[in-house]
Design a protein around this motif. Sequence first.
Motif, PDB file in Angstrom:
ATOM      1  N   GLY A  92       0.860  -1.421   0.222  1.00 26.93           N
ATOM      2  CA  GLY A  92      -0.001   0.486  -0.126  1.00 26.93           C
ATOM      3  C   GLY A  92       1.886   1.832  -0.156  1.00 26.93           C
ATOM      4  O   GLY A  92       0.725   2.398   0.141  1.00 26.93           O
ATOM      5  N   GLY A  93       2.125   0.687   0.480  1.00 29.70           N
ATOM      6  CA  GLY A  93       3.512   2.356   0.281  1.00 29.70           C
ATOM      7  C   GLY A  93       3.584   2.464  -1.316  1.00 29.70           C
ATOM      8  O   GLY A  93       3.324   1.459  -1.960  1.00 29.70           O
ATOM      9  N   PRO A  94       4.423   4.181  -1.191  1.00 29.27           N
ATOM     10  CA  PRO A  94       4.865   3.693  -2.605  1.00 29.27           C
ATOM     11  C   PRO A  94       6.322   2.505  -2.615  1.00 29.27           C
ATOM     12  O   PRO A  94       6.343   2.700  -2.079  1.00 29.27           O
ATOM     13  CB  PRO A  94       5.212   5.481  -2.627  1.00 29.27           C
ATOM     14  N   GLY A  95       6.518   2.632  -4.216  1.00 32.73           N
ATOM     15  CA  GLY A  95       7.400   2.006  -3.931  1.00 32.73           C
ATOM     16  C   GLY A  95       7.258   0.541  -4.029  1.00 32.73           C
ATOM     17  O   GLY A  95       6.517  -0.119  -4.228  1.00 32.73           O
ATOM     18  N   GLN A  96       8.553  -0.328  -4.470  1.00 33.42           N
ATOM     19  CA  GLN A  96       8.235  -1.918  -4.447  1.00 33.42           C
ATOM     20  C   GLN A  96       8.311  -2.893  -3.659  1.00 33.42           C
ATOM     21  O   GLN A  96       9.047  -1.839  -2.618  1.00 33.42           O
ATOM     22  CB  GLN A  96       9.229  -1.963  -5.709  1.00 33.42           C
ATOM     23  N   SER A  97       8.071  -3.673  -3.105  1.00 32.14           N
ATOM     24  CA  SER A  97       7.913  -4.984  -3.040  1.00 32.14           C
ATOM     25  C   SER A  97       9.440  -5.858  -3.299  1.00 32.14           C
ATOM     26  O   SER A  97       9.304  -6.013  -4.366  1.00 32.14           O
ATOM     27  CB  SER A  97       6.849  -5.198  -1.658  1.00 32.14           C
ATOM     28  N   VAL A  98      10.032  -6.638  -2.466  1.00 30.19           N
ATOM     29  CA  VAL A  98      10.717  -7.601  -2.940  1.00 30.19           C
ATOM     30  C   VAL A  98      10.348  -9.153  -2.674  1.00 30.19           C
ATOM     31  O   VAL A  98      10.320  -9.225  -1.155  1.00 30.19           O
ATOM     32  CB  VAL A  98      12.405  -7.408  -2.368  1.00 30.19           C
ATOM     33  N   CYS A  99       9.872 -10.395  -2.849  1.00 30.95           N
ATOM     34  CA  CYS A  99       9.797 -11.317  -2.421  1.00 30.95           C
ATOM     35  C   CYS A  99      10.475 -12.126  -3.079  1.00 30.95           C
ATOM     36  O   CYS A  99      11.524 -12.421  -3.848  1.00 30.95           O
ATOM     37  CB  CYS A  99       8.319 -11.538  -3.244  1.00 30.95           C
ATOM     38  N   VAL A 100      11.287 -12.194  -2.001  1.00 27.51           N
ATOM     39  CA  VAL A 100      12.415 -13.808  -1.931  1.00 27.51           C
ATOM     40  C   VAL A 100      11.637 -15.126  -2.335  1.00 27.51           C
ATOM     41  O   VAL A 100      11.747 -15.675  -1.118  1.00 27.51           O
ATOM     42  CB  VAL A 100      13.577 -13.469  -0.502  1.00 27.51           C
ATOM     43  N   ILE A 101      12.444 -15.884  -3.106  1.00 26.24           N
ATOM     44  CA  ILE A 101      12.088 -17.276  -3.569  1.00 26.24           C
ATOM     45  C   ILE A 101      13.328 -18.209  -3.685  1.00 26.24           C
ATOM     46  O   ILE A 101      13.776 -18.167  -4.796  1.00 26.24           O
ATOM     47  CB  ILE A 101      11.035 -17.115  -5.212  1.00 26.24           C
ATOM     48  N   ASP A 102      14.182 -18.452  -3.150  1.00 21.21           N
ATOM     49  CA  ASP A 102      15.059 -19.482  -2.931  1.00 21.21           C
ATOM     50  C   ASP A 102      14.826 -21.236  -2.436  1.00 21.21           C
ATOM     51  O   ASP A 102      14.678 -21.359  -1.621  1.00 21.21           O
ATOM     52  CB  ASP A 102      15.905 -19.197  -1.979  1.00 21.21           C
ATOM     53  N   GLU A 103      14.501 -21.822  -2.895  1.00 21.12           N
ATOM     54  CA  GLU A 103      14.775 -21.616  -4.921  1.00 21.12           C
ATOM     55  C   GLU A 103      13.960 -22.145  -5.289  1.00 21.12           C
ATOM     56  O   GLU A 103      12.430 -23.160  -4.078  1.00 21.12           O
ATOM     57  CB  GLU A 103      15.774 -21.982  -4.927  1.00 21.12           C
ATOM     58  N   VAL A 104      13.614 -22.400  -6.885  1.00 21.98           N
ATOM     59  CA  VAL A 104      12.549 -23.104  -7.258  1.00 21.98           C
ATOM     60  C   VAL A 104      13.315 -24.194  -7.868  1.00 21.98           C
ATOM     61  O   VAL A 104      14.058 -24.064  -9.383  1.00 21.98           O
ATOM     62  CB  VAL A 104      12.214 -22.471  -8.560  1.00 21.98           C
ATOM     63  N   GLY A 105      12.877 -25.136  -7.326  1.00 20.46           N
ATOM     64  CA  GLY A 105      13.977 -26.987  -7.796  1.00 20.46           C
ATOM     65  C   GLY A 105      13.389 -27.420  -7.499  1.00 20.46           C
ATOM     66  O   GLY A 105      11.691 -28.288  -7.539  1.00 20.46           O
ATOM     67  N   LYS A 106      14.099 -29.198  -8.321  1.00 16.18           N
ATOM     68  CA  LYS A 106      13.154 -30.705  -8.213  1.00 16.18           C
ATOM     69  C   LYS A 106      11.878 -30.218  -6.774  1.00 16.18           C
ATOM     70  O   LYS A 106      11.211 -31.012  -7.474  1.00 16.18           O
ATOM     71  CB  LYS A 106      13.969 -31.377  -7.847  1.00 16.18           C
ATOM     72  N   MET A 107      12.657 -30.080  -5.934  1.00 16.56           N
ATOM     73  CA  MET A 107      11.670 -30.699  -5.007  1.00 16.56           C
ATOM     74  C   MET A 107      10.471 -29.527  -4.388  1.00 16.56           C
ATOM     75  O   MET A 107       9.397 -30.465  -4.098  1.00 16.56           O
ATOM     76  CB  MET A 107      12.793 -30.584  -3.290  1.00 16.56           C
ATOM     77  N   GLU A 108      10.879 -28.538  -4.619  1.00 15.18           N
ATOM     78  CA  GLU A 108       9.957 -27.750  -4.515  1.00 15.18           C
ATOM     79  C   GLU A 108       8.557 -28.064  -5.187  1.00 15.18           C
ATOM     80  O   GLU A 108       7.249 -26.865  -5.407  1.00 15.18           O
ATOM     81  CB  GLU A 108      10.189 -25.986  -4.907  1.00 15.18           C
ATOM     82  N   LEU A 109       9.279 -28.249  -6.589  1.00 15.47           N
ATOM     83  CA  LEU A 109       8.048 -28.042  -7.671  1.00 15.47           C
ATOM     84  C   LEU A 109       7.253 -29.994  -7.732  1.00 15.47           C
ATOM     85  O   LEU A 109       5.983 -30.026  -8.301  1.00 15.47           O
ATOM     86  CB  LEU A 109       9.178 -27.981  -9.056  1.00 15.47           C
ATOM     87  N   PHE A 110       7.380 -30.420  -6.936  1.00 15.58           N
ATOM     88  CA  PHE A 110       6.587 -31.081  -6.668  1.00 15.58           C
ATOM     89  C   PHE A 110       5.387 -30.905  -6.443  1.00 15.58           C
ATOM     90  O   PHE A 110       4.291 -31.222  -6.103  1.00 15.58           O
ATOM     91  CB  PHE A 110       6.948 -32.214  -5.650  1.00 15.58           C
TER      92      PHE A 110
END
Length: 179
Positions: A92-110
């Motif tokens: 809701g504030g000005p500017g960007q937010s950052v989303c950290v995704i560590d990682e998009v790998g084999k385990m996560e993709l199940f």
Amino acid sequence: GVGKTTLIQKASEVLKSSGVPVDGFYTEEVRQGGRRIGFDVVTLSGARGPLSRIGSELPPGKRECCVGQYVVDLTSFEQLVLPVLRNAGPRGGPGQSVCVIDEVGKMELFSQPFIQAVRQVLSTLGTVVLGTIPVPKGKPLALVEEIRTRNDIKVFSVTKENRNHLLPEIVTCVQSGRK
């Protein structure tokens, strides 16, 4: 093992200290007696749970998926990560937010809900994704290739030789609004 997660953690700290809203998660090795026994998922707010463990140490009834000797705990992973990803976006504030995704790998993709949530975050206006994807080896992972080939993505190849020099470039890139 080249330092991607450490680099992501350092970049997150620099961004937070400069006033950028940062949320997300990273994965961390779990060791016992000097031997890796699995991975945990850790949210940037400090919640932690198992992503995977060697063998079948999970209670019966868990949805089991394996990567090599590691059994992935999808229930734990989804309970921690999905709320973080679904809440990603400008506060809701000005500017960007950052989303950290560590990682998009084999385990996560199940996890199909994870795949959908990553796609959603990548298309959220005002949110910059700072993430890690594996180097392709063997059969390509569909979502990883989809991410790698997006025209709004900047991919840095992290090596042991360059990992200590990439931090300023990554922070500048994120602050300029590239994913």
